[in-house]
Design a protein around this motif. Structure first.
Motif, PDB file in Angstrom:
ATOM      1  N   GLY A   9      28.565 -19.934 -66.662  1.00 23.67           N
ATOM      2  CA  GLY A   9      29.495 -19.942 -67.802  1.00 23.67           C
ATOM      3  C   GLY A   9      30.931 -19.784 -67.360  1.00 23.67           C
ATOM      4  N   GLY A  10      31.310 -20.449 -66.268  1.00 20.74           N
ATOM      5  CA  GLY A  10      32.702 -20.416 -65.825  1.00 20.74           C
ATOM      6  C   GLY A  10      33.043 -19.174 -65.033  1.00 20.74           C
ATOM      7  N   GLU A  11      32.137 -18.189 -65.011  1.00 21.50           N
ATOM      8  CA  GLU A  11      32.444 -16.943 -64.295  1.00 21.50           C
ATOM      9  C   GLU A  11      31.608 -16.883 -63.018  1.00 21.50           C
ATOM     10  N   GLU A  12      32.231 -16.547 -61.902  1.00 26.12           N
ATOM     11  CA  GLU A  12      31.476 -16.497 -60.661  1.00 26.12           C
ATOM     12  C   GLU A  12      30.732 -15.176 -60.545  1.00 26.12           C
ATOM     13  N   VAL A  13      29.411 -15.230 -60.612  1.00 24.94           N
ATOM     14  CA  VAL A  13      28.615 -14.013 -60.390  1.00 24.94           C
ATOM     15  C   VAL A  13      27.529 -14.363 -59.385  1.00 24.94           C
ATOM     16  N   PRO A  14      27.028 -13.372 -58.680  1.00 22.71           N
ATOM     17  CA  PRO A  14      25.948 -13.689 -57.743  1.00 22.71           C
ATOM     18  C   PRO A  14      24.722 -14.175 -58.508  1.00 22.71           C
ATOM     19  N   LYS A  15      23.895 -14.935 -57.842  1.00 18.51           N
ATOM     20  CA  LYS A  15      22.642 -15.405 -58.452  1.00 18.51           C
ATOM     21  C   LYS A  15      21.768 -14.191 -58.784  1.00 18.51           C
ATOM     22  N   LEU A  16      21.164 -14.217 -59.970  1.00 15.75           N
ATOM     23  CA  LEU A  16      20.370 -13.073 -60.409  1.00 15.75           C
ATOM     24  C   LEU A  16      18.871 -13.367 -60.459  1.00 15.75           C
ATOM     25  N   ASP A  17      18.518 -14.633 -60.636  1.00  9.57           N
ATOM     26  CA  ASP A  17      17.100 -14.952 -60.844  1.00  9.57           C
ATOM     27  C   ASP A  17      16.448 -15.478 -59.571  1.00  9.57           C
ATOM     28  N   PHE A  18      15.350 -14.846 -59.210  1.00 17.69           N
ATOM     29  CA  PHE A  18      14.585 -15.333 -58.052  1.00 17.69           C
ATOM     30  C   PHE A  18      13.118 -15.389 -58.444  1.00 17.69           C
ATOM     31  N   GLY A  19      12.429 -16.402 -57.954  1.00 16.44           N
ATOM     32  CA  GLY A  19      11.012 -16.568 -58.303  1.00 16.44           C
ATOM     33  C   GLY A  19      10.174 -15.403 -57.805  1.00 16.44           C
ATOM     34  N   GLY A  20      10.380 -15.025 -56.557  1.00 13.47           N
ATOM     35  CA  GLY A  20       9.575 -13.939 -55.980  1.00 13.47           C
ATOM     36  C   GLY A  20      10.482 -12.790 -55.586  1.00 13.47           C
TER      37      GLY A  20
END
Ligand code: HEM
Length: 278
Positions: A9-20
Motif C-alpha cells: 500500500g505504498g508503504e515500505e514494510v518488511p514482508k510479514l507472510d511466510f508459508g512455513g
C-alpha cells in the motif's frame, strides 16, 4: 536471503507472510539455539555463565574455521588474503574477550550458588578449544584423552595434532618466498608443541628491519592474534582468581596454579623475541 523490504500500500514494510517458518529461522536455526540453555541449577545467576560459555564455544569454532581458511590462503601463497582473514579472526578474538565482562567479577558466593551443580564439568574438556590450541601450535597428545569415548571428535583432534599449525603454514610460506626458515623446523615432529628457533627469530627480525609491507602486515596480524589469545587466558585466570581463589577446579586441576602456568606460555614465540633485535 533477500534483505529488500516489500512495498505494501505504498508503504515500505518488511514482508510479514511466510508459508512455513521464516527464512531467518531457516538460516539461523534460532529456535534450536534457544533450546540449548539447560541450567544445571535453579540459580538465576547460572544463566549468564552458561550462555557466555556457549558464546565462547561458538567463538572457538569460528576461530578454528578462520585459521583453517588462512592456512589455505597461505598454501596458495595469497598473503594478502591470508592477512585479511587473520585480521578478521583478531576481531573475533576481541569479541570473545569482551564476552568475559558479565561473568568476570562473580563473588565466590555467587559462583558457589551454582558451582556444585557443574559437577566435574570444566572448559578444560572443550574439544574445540583444544583444536584451537593445536592450530596455534600448542600440541599435546594427552589432551586427546578426555575425548577417547567420542570417536568423531577424537579423530578430528588426532588429525589436528599431526597437521601443520597455522604458524607452520606461515613459516612454510616464508620459506617459499626465499626467507631462511630451516627445513628442520618444517619437518620436525608436528605432534609436539612448537619450540622457538633462533633462525626463525632472525627471519622475523629481518622482516621487521626491512620494508616488505606484506610480510610486516603478516607479522603484525599474527602478533595481534597472539596478544588477544594471551588476553583471553589472562582474563580467564583473573575471573577464576576472583570467583574461587585457590580452590581445586571442577575439572580436578590445581585451579589457579594450573591456569597461571598455562598463561605464561605464548604462541608464535619468535614474533615476540625478534623485537629485541630490530
Ligand atoms: C569464572 C568462571 C570460570 C572459572 C572459575 C573457571 C575455572 C577454570 C579452572 C579452574 C580451569 C582448570 C581446569 C579445571 O580444573 O577445571 C579451567 C579451565 C578451562 N576453562 Fe574455565 N573457568 C571459568 C569460565 C570459563 C568459561 C566461560 C570458559 C569458556 C568456554 C572456560 C573455558 C576453559 C577452558 C578452555 C579451560 C582449559 C584451559 C587450558 O587447558 O589451558 N572457562 N577453568
Amino acid at each position: 536471503m533477500s534483505t529488500c523490504p516489500v512495498i505494501h500500500g505504498g508503504e515500505e514494510v518488511p514482508k510479514l507472510d511466510f508459508g512455513g517458518t521464516t527464512p531467518y529461522e531457516d538460516y539461523v536455526h534460532a529456535s534450536v539455539l534457544h533450546t540449548l540453555q539447560k541450567q544445571a541449577s535453579d540459580d538465576p545467576r547460572e544463566m549468564s555463565f552458561l550462555v557466555i560459555t556457549q558464546i565462547m564455544e561458538l567463538y572457538f569454532g569460528l576461530l578454528c574455521f578462520e585459521w583453517r581458511q588462512a592456512q589455505l590462503e597461505l598454501r596458495a601463497d595469497d598473503l594478502r588474503a591470508a592477512v585479511r582473514t587473520l585480521r578478521r579472526s583478531d576481531l573475533h578474538l576481541q569479541g570473545l574477550n569482551a564476552a568475559w565482562r558479565p561473568i568476570a567479577r562473580m563473588t565466590p558466593g555467587e559462583f558457589n550458588s551454582f558451582r556444585d551443580a557443574l559437577g566435574e564439568g570444566s572448559g578444560f574438556q572443550s574439544g574445540v578449544y583444544r583444536e584451537l590450541e593445536f592450530l596455534l601450535g600448542e600440541k599435546s597428545r594427552s589432551m586427546l584423552v578426555p575425548h577417547r569415548a567420542v570417536p568423531e571428535l577424537h579423530e578430528s583432534l588426532e588429525a589436528q595434532l599431526a597437521a601443520p599449525s597455522l604458524y607452520d603454514d606461515v613459516l612454510a610460506a616464508l620459506r617459499r618466498r626465499g626467507l631462511a626458515i630451516p627445513v628442520a623446523v618444517l619437518e620436525r615432529d608436528l605432534t609436539k608443541t612448537y619450540e622457538p628457533d633462533a633462525d626463525v627469530e632472525e627471519v622475523w627480525a629481518e622482516i621487521y628491519r626491512g620494508d616488505d609491507r606484506d610480510l610486516l602486515e603478516l607479522g603484525e596480524a599474527l602478533t595481534d592474534i597472539a596478544e588477544e589469545f594471551a588476553r583471553w587466558r589472562y582474563d580467564h585466570l583473573l575471573a577464576t582468581r576472583r570467583s574461587m581463589g585457590a580452590k581445586v577446579g571442577t575439572g580436578g586441576s590445581a585451579g589457579v596454579a594450573f591456569l597461571e602456568k598455562r598463561t605464561r606460555r605464548s604462541v608464535f614465540p619468535e614474533l615476540w623475541t625478534a623485537r629485541s633485535f630490530v
